[in-house]
Design an enzyme around this catalytic site. Sequence first.
Site, PDB file in Angstrom:
ATOM      1  N   THR A  24       9.788  -9.902  11.120  1.00 20.07           N
ATOM      2  CA  THR A  24       8.925  -9.106  10.243  1.00 20.07           C
ATOM      3  C   THR A  24       9.539  -7.546  10.427  1.00 20.07           C
ATOM      4  OG1 THR A  24       7.300  -8.746  12.117  1.00 20.07           O
ATOM      5  CG2 THR A  24       6.928 -10.350  10.560  1.00 20.07           C
ATOM      6  N   GLY A  69       5.865   2.837  16.111  1.00 20.15           N
ATOM      7  CA  GLY A  69       5.670   2.346  14.546  1.00 20.15           C
ATOM      8  C   GLY A  69       6.936   2.366  13.745  1.00 20.15           C
ATOM      9  N   ARG A 115      10.528  -0.745  21.632  1.00 20.38           N
ATOM     10  CA  ARG A 115      10.549  -2.103  21.649  1.00 20.38           C
ATOM     11  C   ARG A 115      10.419  -2.775  20.401  1.00 20.38           C
ATOM     12  NH1 ARG A 115      13.355  -4.937  25.070  1.00 20.38           N
ATOM     13  NH2 ARG A 115      12.226  -4.700  26.944  1.00 20.38           N
ATOM     14  N   GLY A 139       1.160  -6.856   4.287  1.00 18.39           N
ATOM     15  CA  GLY A 139       2.433  -7.419   4.088  1.00 18.39           C
ATOM     16  C   GLY A 139       3.456  -7.146   5.246  1.00 18.39           C
ATOM     17  N   ASN A 194       8.551  -8.099  16.769  1.00 18.22           N
ATOM     18  CA  ASN A 194       8.760  -9.468  16.100  1.00 18.22           C
ATOM     19  C   ASN A 194      10.015  -9.314  15.205  1.00 18.22           C
ATOM     20  OD1 ASN A 194       8.851 -11.557  14.114  1.00 18.22           O
ATOM     21  ND2 ASN A 194       6.693 -11.995  14.386  1.00 18.22           N
ATOM     22  N   GLY A 253       1.003  -1.278  -0.039  1.00 18.84           N
ATOM     23  CA  GLY A 253      -0.132  -0.053  -0.013  1.00 18.84           C
ATOM     24  C   GLY A 253       0.717   1.179   0.026  1.00 18.84           C
ATOM     25  N   PHE A 254       1.726   1.494   1.106  1.00 20.37           N
ATOM     26  CA  PHE A 254       2.617   2.567   1.174  1.00 20.37           C
ATOM     27  C   PHE A 254       1.937   3.787   1.082  1.00 20.37           C
ATOM     28  CE2 PHE A 254       4.383  -0.761  -1.604  1.00 20.37           C
ATOM     29  CZ  PHE A 254       5.251  -1.363  -0.452  1.00 20.37           C
ATOM     30  N   GLY A 283       6.975   1.407  10.149  1.00 21.08           N
ATOM     31  CA  GLY A 283       6.680   1.149   8.612  1.00 21.08           C
ATOM     32  C   GLY A 283       7.302   2.126   7.779  1.00 21.08           C
ATOM     33  N   GLU A 284       7.712   3.372   8.398  1.00 19.64           N
ATOM     34  CA  GLU A 284       8.144   4.523   7.518  1.00 19.64           C
ATOM     35  C   GLU A 284       9.501   5.156   7.795  1.00 19.64           C
ATOM     36  OE1 GLU A 284       3.999   6.739   6.350  1.00 19.64           O
ATOM     37  OE2 GLU A 284       4.214   5.891   8.462  1.00 19.64           O
TER      38      GLU A 284
END
Length: 770
Positions: free
Chosen positions: A667, A734, A661, A502, A664, A274-275, A736-737
Site C-alpha cells: 500500500t 505519514g 518505518r 483508498g 505495508n 479525497g486528497f 500520503g503527501e
Amino acid sequence: MTKLQNAIVGGVRAVIGHVPESWLPGGTPDPLIDKRVTLGEQQSRVDGPDKVRGAARFAAEVAMENLLYAAFVHSTIARGRIADIDVSAAAAASGVALVMTYRNAPKMSVPPPIGMTNLKAAGNHTLPIMQDPEIRWNGQVVAVVLAETREQADHAATLVRVRYDAAPARTRFEEGKASAYTPESILVERNRIEKGGPSRKFAEAAFKIDAVYTTPWENHNPIEPHAATIVWRDGKLIVHDATQMIHGTAGSLAKIFGPNAGDVEVSSPYVGGGFGAKGLWDHQILGAAAAKLADRPVRVALSRASMHRLIGGRMQTEQRVALAANADGKLNGLLHHGFGVRPLHSICDEGFTLTGRSLYASESFDIVQHYVDLDLLANSFMRGPGETPGTFAIECAMDELAHAIGMDPLELRRRNVATRDPLSGAPHSQSAMMEAYDLGATRIGWDRRLAEPGVRREGEWLIGMGCASGTFPFMRMPGTSVRITIDASGHAHVSSAAHEMGMGTATVQRQHAADRLGLPLDRVTVTIGDSSLPFASFAGGSSQTASLAAAISSASAKLVAELMRIAGNDTPLAGLKPSEVEFSDGGVCSVGDHARQESFASILRRANRSDLSVVGESGAPLEIMKYSMHSTSANFCELRVSEVTGEIRVDRLVGAFDCGRILNAKTASSQFKGGMIMGLGMALTEETLLDERTGRILSTSLADYHVPVHLDVPDIEVLWTDIPDPRTPLGARGIGEIGTTGVAAAIANAVFNATGKRVRDLPLTLDKLV
C-alpha cells in the site's frame, strides 16, 4: 516547539486521556518498531475484493425509498445580487417536487471553520449559504431543484430564470496584488521571518540567483465525485457522505441546523479519493436543507462542472526565491516571498513559504507571503498543500544556483541539507536525507547526467535529467480514539470513525492490531467510517495512520489491565502486574516465561463474559514539543523534449523516501506512486482556466482540465530508507503527501537539462518550449 505544534497540543491538553510514556520526549521507542510479524509485509487491501466486485457501497449508492434527486443552478456573475428569480417553469416541470432558493430555504448558521484545535468542525468557508440574495462568487448555488429522477432534476434546473444586479468584481490576480494583505501568521506560524542579516549576506555572497516562479489554480478530480444521500428521520439528520472528515461534518451540520450533536449521524465507509477535497462544502448543507423542506430523502451527486464551481482547490501562487551562496555552495541567504489567492472567507492557509524554513541550512533567512483577496471560490487543501507549490519554487531555484556555480545540483543539495531545524535549532527526530539521495541517484543512474544542457539527443529528442528534494511535516492529531473488543472466541474487533479513501487505512491498522495483540490477521477485523464509532480526526495532513496507531497502543495497554483484572487469582497469570505480561498467541503471557499464559477466550469464559471492550485515545502529540519532524524525499526524473514540437515525454521517475518505518510495502508503494503521478500532472497538464473578466471557471470537465492518464504515466520506481523514527508510533511517519512534493521541480529541472530553457511557470506546456 513551533506555534502550530503548540496549538495542536495546547488546544486539547485539557481533554486528552492517557498518554503512553513512549510518546514523551526522551521516552522509550515503541517496541513494535522492531518486533513485527505482519507490519511491513505486502498485504493487499482488505477492502479490495468488495470494490472489485462492486459490493462496496459509496455515498451515491445508498438505497432509500421515496428518494429525490438534486440538481443545482449556479450563479453566472462573480459579485452582486439576485434581482429576480423565476422558478415557476421549473416547479411545474415533470417529476419536480421542490425548488429551493434563498426565499424559502430554512435558516442555517454559517458553517463552523475547520481548524487544528477544532477537529469537530469541517467548514471550508465562512459565508452564509442560501440565506440572502447576495452573490459572492461565480458558481455559487442560487437554486436547488428536487425531482423524482436525476434527469428530471437536471432538466428542470435549466428552466430556472435568474436576473442579477451585477456589481464590480475583483477577479484579476495582477490587480489584486496591489491590495494584498499580509497575515501575521501562516498556519499559526509567524509569517514574516528575518534572521541572520539577509541583506548583508546577499551583498557579500559569491553567487546568487533571484527569480519568480508561478503555479496555477488547480482543481480536485477524485474518481468519485462529491456525493451525499441525506434523510431527516425522527428528528435526526442522517448523512451518507463521501467525506474525509466524518466527525467534523457531523459537528458542523449540528451547528448549522441546530440539533444536538448526537442527532446527526454521518456514515462514510468508502471514499473514492479525497486528497483534501472531501470536507464539508455547500452541497451537503443544501441537500440537508432541501431534504428538510421536502420531508423526503435527497441524493446530491455533483457533476464535474459543479465540483469545479463548488469545491475549492490549490491556490494560484507567484513566488520570488533568491538564493545566495559562497564559493563552495554553502547557502548564505534564502529569500522566499510570494503571493497566493486566498479570499477572506476561505479557511485554508496554504503555507507555500513554510518549505524554505525546513529543508536547507542557511546563514540567513528572509521569508514572507501575502494573500490576494478575490471574489472567487474559497481555496482549499490539496495533496501537500503549501509544500507542493513551495517545493517547486525552492527546488527550481536550487537548480538555477547549481548551474550558476557550475556544481552538480545533487551535490549542492547535499552540502546544504539541514542537520537540525534551520530556524528553531530543534534536533530532528530522525533524518536520513543523504541515504535517500544515494538510493535515488543510484537507481536513476545519475552519473549518466551531463552538466551541459542540450547535449544529449536521439534524433529530434533532447534528453535530460533533473532532481529535487521534497518535504512534508509529521503530524499526529490528538483525541483520536479506538475501541478494541475481544469476543468469546478470542477474536479482536477494532473500530474507529476513521476514513478509508483508498490509501489502506483499514489494512494497515488490522496489521498493527494483529501484531500488537499477538493474533493472526484472520482473527482481527477493523470497522471504520461512521460517526457512531469512537472519535477520529480528519484524514489529512498525513496524520491518520500515526493517530490511529497511538490510539491502538493506548487501547491495548488498557486491555491488558482489564484482562488481568477479570482473570482473578485462578489463572497462571496470578500475581503478575500488567507491566509484567504481554500479548502472545491469542492471549496474555508472562514476559520471559511463556509457560505462564492464558488465552483471551479462557479468561472471558472463566469471568462469564461474552466480550471485553476498551477505548484508547491517541493523546497529545508531545513528541513534536522537542523535535523537528519531517518526512523527506529525493525525486529524480529522466525525460525527452521534442526539438520540433516542444512535446515533453517523461521516461522515468524515481522517488526515494525517508518517512520512518514503512508499515505495508504494497500500500505504501501505491501511495507514493499516486502522489508522484499528481506531481506529474502538476508539472505538465493541470491548470484551472479562469475567465478573469467574469470570474467564471472555464475548465469544468476532464476534457478541459487535463489530468495524467495511463499513457501519460512513465515508469515509476519508489524506494525508501525504512529507518524507524524512534519518536513516533510504530516508528512511522505519514506518507500520503510526501509523494507529491518536489516532483514538479524535478521534471522542470530535467527539462532545463534537456533544452537549456528555464521554464518557471507551471504547467510546462509545449508552447513555452517551442
